[in-house]
Motif scaffolding. Structure first.
Motif, short mmCIF file in Angstrom:
data_model
loop_
_atom_site.label_atom_id
_atom_site.label_comp_id
_atom_site.label_asym_id
_atom_site.label_seq_id
_atom_site.Cartn_x
_atom_site.Cartn_y
_atom_site.Cartn_z
N LEU A 46 0.86 -1.18 0.00
CA LEU A 46 0.00 0.00 0.00
C LEU A 46 0.90 1.23 0.00
CD1 LEU A 46 -2.80 1.36 0.25
CD2 LEU A 46 -2.49 1.25 2.74
N VAL A 47 0.71 2.08 -1.00
CA VAL A 47 1.47 3.33 -1.09
C VAL A 47 0.50 4.51 -1.23
CG1 VAL A 47 3.46 2.24 -2.20
CG2 VAL A 47 1.69 3.26 -3.63
N HIS A 48 1.03 5.69 -0.98
CA HIS A 48 0.29 6.90 -1.30
C HIS A 48 1.28 7.99 -1.69
CE1 HIS A 48 1.17 8.15 2.90
NE2 HIS A 48 1.00 9.38 2.46
N LYS A 49 0.77 9.01 -2.32
CA LYS A 49 1.60 10.14 -2.73
C LYS A 49 1.79 11.07 -1.54
CE LYS A 49 2.11 13.57 -6.37
NZ LYS A 49 1.50 14.13 -7.57
N LYS A 50 3.05 11.44 -1.31
CA LYS A 50 3.40 12.32 -0.20
C LYS A 50 2.52 13.57 -0.21
CE LYS A 50 7.80 12.81 0.19
NZ LYS A 50 9.19 13.25 0.03
N TRP A 51 2.10 13.99 0.96
CA TRP A 51 1.30 15.19 1.20
C TRP A 51 -0.11 15.11 0.65
CZ3 TRP A 51 3.98 17.13 4.83
CH2 TRP A 51 5.36 17.17 4.77
N THR A 52 -0.61 13.90 0.40
CA THR A 52 -1.99 13.75 -0.06
C THR A 52 -2.72 12.77 0.85
OG1 THR A 52 -1.56 11.88 -1.52
CG2 THR A 52 -1.29 14.09 -2.46
N MET A 53 -4.04 12.80 0.78
CA MET A 53 -4.85 11.87 1.56
C MET A 53 -5.77 11.04 0.68
SD MET A 53 -5.79 14.15 4.88
CE MET A 53 -6.44 12.75 5.73
N ASN A 54 -5.72 11.20 -0.62
CA ASN A 54 -6.67 10.51 -1.49
C ASN A 54 -5.98 9.77 -2.64
OD1 ASN A 54 -5.85 12.71 -2.94
ND2 ASN A 54 -7.89 13.31 -3.62
N THR A 55 -4.71 9.44 -2.48
CA THR A 55 -4.00 8.79 -3.58
C THR A 55 -3.47 7.42 -3.18
OG1 THR A 55 -1.94 9.90 -2.95
CG2 THR A 55 -3.28 10.97 -4.65
N TYR A 56 -4.16 6.74 -2.26
CA TYR A 56 -3.71 5.42 -1.83
C TYR A 56 -3.90 4.41 -2.94
CZ TYR A 56 -3.15 7.11 2.88
OH TYR A 56 -2.72 7.80 3.98
N HIS A 57 -2.95 3.48 -3.03
CA HIS A 57 -3.01 2.49 -4.10
C HIS A 57 -2.37 1.18 -3.61
CE1 HIS A 57 -3.20 1.09 -8.23
NE2 HIS A 57 -1.96 0.69 -8.12
N TRP A 58 -3.06 0.08 -3.79
CA TRP A 58 -2.52 -1.25 -3.51
C TRP A 58 -1.94 -1.80 -4.80
CZ3 TRP A 58 -2.16 -3.38 1.22
CH2 TRP A 58 -3.02 -2.95 2.22
N PHE A 59 -0.81 -2.50 -4.71
CA PHE A 59 -0.29 -3.20 -5.87
C PHE A 59 0.46 -4.44 -5.43
CE2 PHE A 59 3.11 -0.20 -4.89
CZ PHE A 59 4.24 -1.00 -4.97
N ALA A 60 0.63 -5.34 -6.36
CA ALA A 60 1.40 -6.56 -6.11
C ALA A 60 2.83 -6.34 -6.60
CB ALA A 60 0.79 -7.75 -6.84
N TYR A 61 3.79 -6.85 -5.86
CA TYR A 61 5.19 -6.79 -6.24
C TYR A 61 5.69 -8.22 -6.33
CZ TYR A 61 10.14 -5.73 -6.24
OH TYR A 61 11.46 -5.65 -6.58
N PRO A 62 6.40 -8.63 -7.33
CA PRO A 62 7.23 -7.86 -8.24
C PRO A 62 6.55 -7.34 -9.50
CG PRO A 62 7.76 -10.17 -8.50
CD PRO A 62 6.72 -10.07 -7.41
N VAL A 63 5.24 -7.40 -9.62
CA VAL A 63 4.57 -6.81 -10.78
C VAL A 63 4.40 -5.32 -10.50
CG1 VAL A 63 2.56 -6.93 -12.29
CG2 VAL A 63 3.35 -8.98 -11.10
N PHE A 64 5.50 -4.60 -10.54
CA PHE A 64 5.57 -3.20 -10.14
C PHE A 64 5.90 -2.38 -11.37
CE2 PHE A 64 6.14 -0.02 -6.94
CZ PHE A 64 7.11 0.84 -7.42
N THR A 65 5.04 -1.45 -11.70
CA THR A 65 5.31 -0.58 -12.85
C THR A 65 5.31 0.87 -12.42
OG1 THR A 65 3.00 -0.23 -13.47
CG2 THR A 65 4.08 -2.21 -14.35
N ASP A 66 5.76 1.74 -13.27
CA ASP A 66 5.78 3.16 -12.96
C ASP A 66 4.39 3.70 -12.67
OD1 ASP A 66 8.50 3.24 -13.20
OD2 ASP A 66 8.49 3.99 -15.25
N ALA A 67 3.36 3.05 -13.17
CA ALA A 67 1.99 3.51 -12.93
C ALA A 67 1.58 3.30 -11.48
CB ALA A 67 1.03 2.76 -13.85
N HIS A 68 2.35 2.52 -10.74
CA HIS A 68 1.96 2.18 -9.37
C HIS A 68 2.71 2.96 -8.29
CE1 HIS A 68 0.74 -1.67 -11.42
NE2 HIS A 68 -0.37 -1.12 -11.01
N HIS A 69 3.49 3.94 -8.67
CA HIS A 69 4.18 4.72 -7.65
C HIS A 69 4.32 6.16 -8.10
CE1 HIS A 69 8.21 5.09 -9.51
NE2 HIS A 69 7.89 3.97 -10.10
N TYR A 70 4.75 6.99 -7.19
CA TYR A 70 4.81 8.43 -7.42
C TYR A 70 6.23 8.97 -7.38
CZ TYR A 70 -0.05 7.52 -6.29
OH TYR A 70 -1.31 6.99 -6.27
#
Length: 88
Positions: A46-70
């Motif tokens: 579970l990640v979110h974008k720093k300084w935000t409260m509405n950008t939480y996102h779950w993803f599976a790793y190692p299926v990690f792409t640039d679309a899944h992080h900030y």
């Protein structure tokens, strides 16, 4: 900053689904994702974008792409390692 209530309820949903399908969740430090050889282990993150409260996102790793992080603004809230529960 704490995860939103929807992110928190997602924790419960993920844990419940994993128990149902015989998968053990172990909370680990985010640095585990970049350890050598860990590309053979599956994680739910579970990640979110720093300084935000509405950008939480779950993803599976190692299926990690640039679309899944900030980029540098990524905050790792929780990392679960998935392991099969041994049936005897």
């Amino acid at each position: 900053m704490r995860p939103s209530s929807s992110a928190t309820s997602s924790h419960y949903e993920i844990k419940t689904a994993c128990q149902k399908y015989g998968v053990k969740l172990t909370k680990v430090h985010p640095s585990e994702l970049w350890k050598k050889g860990n590309d053979k282990v599956t994680y739910i993150v579970l990640v979110h974008k720093k300084w935000t409260m509405n950008t939480y996102h779950w993803f599976a790793y190692p299926v990690f792409t640039d679309a899944h992080h900030y980029g540098d603004d990524t905050v790792f809230d929780v990392v679960y390692m998935l392991e099969p529960i041994k049936q005897y």
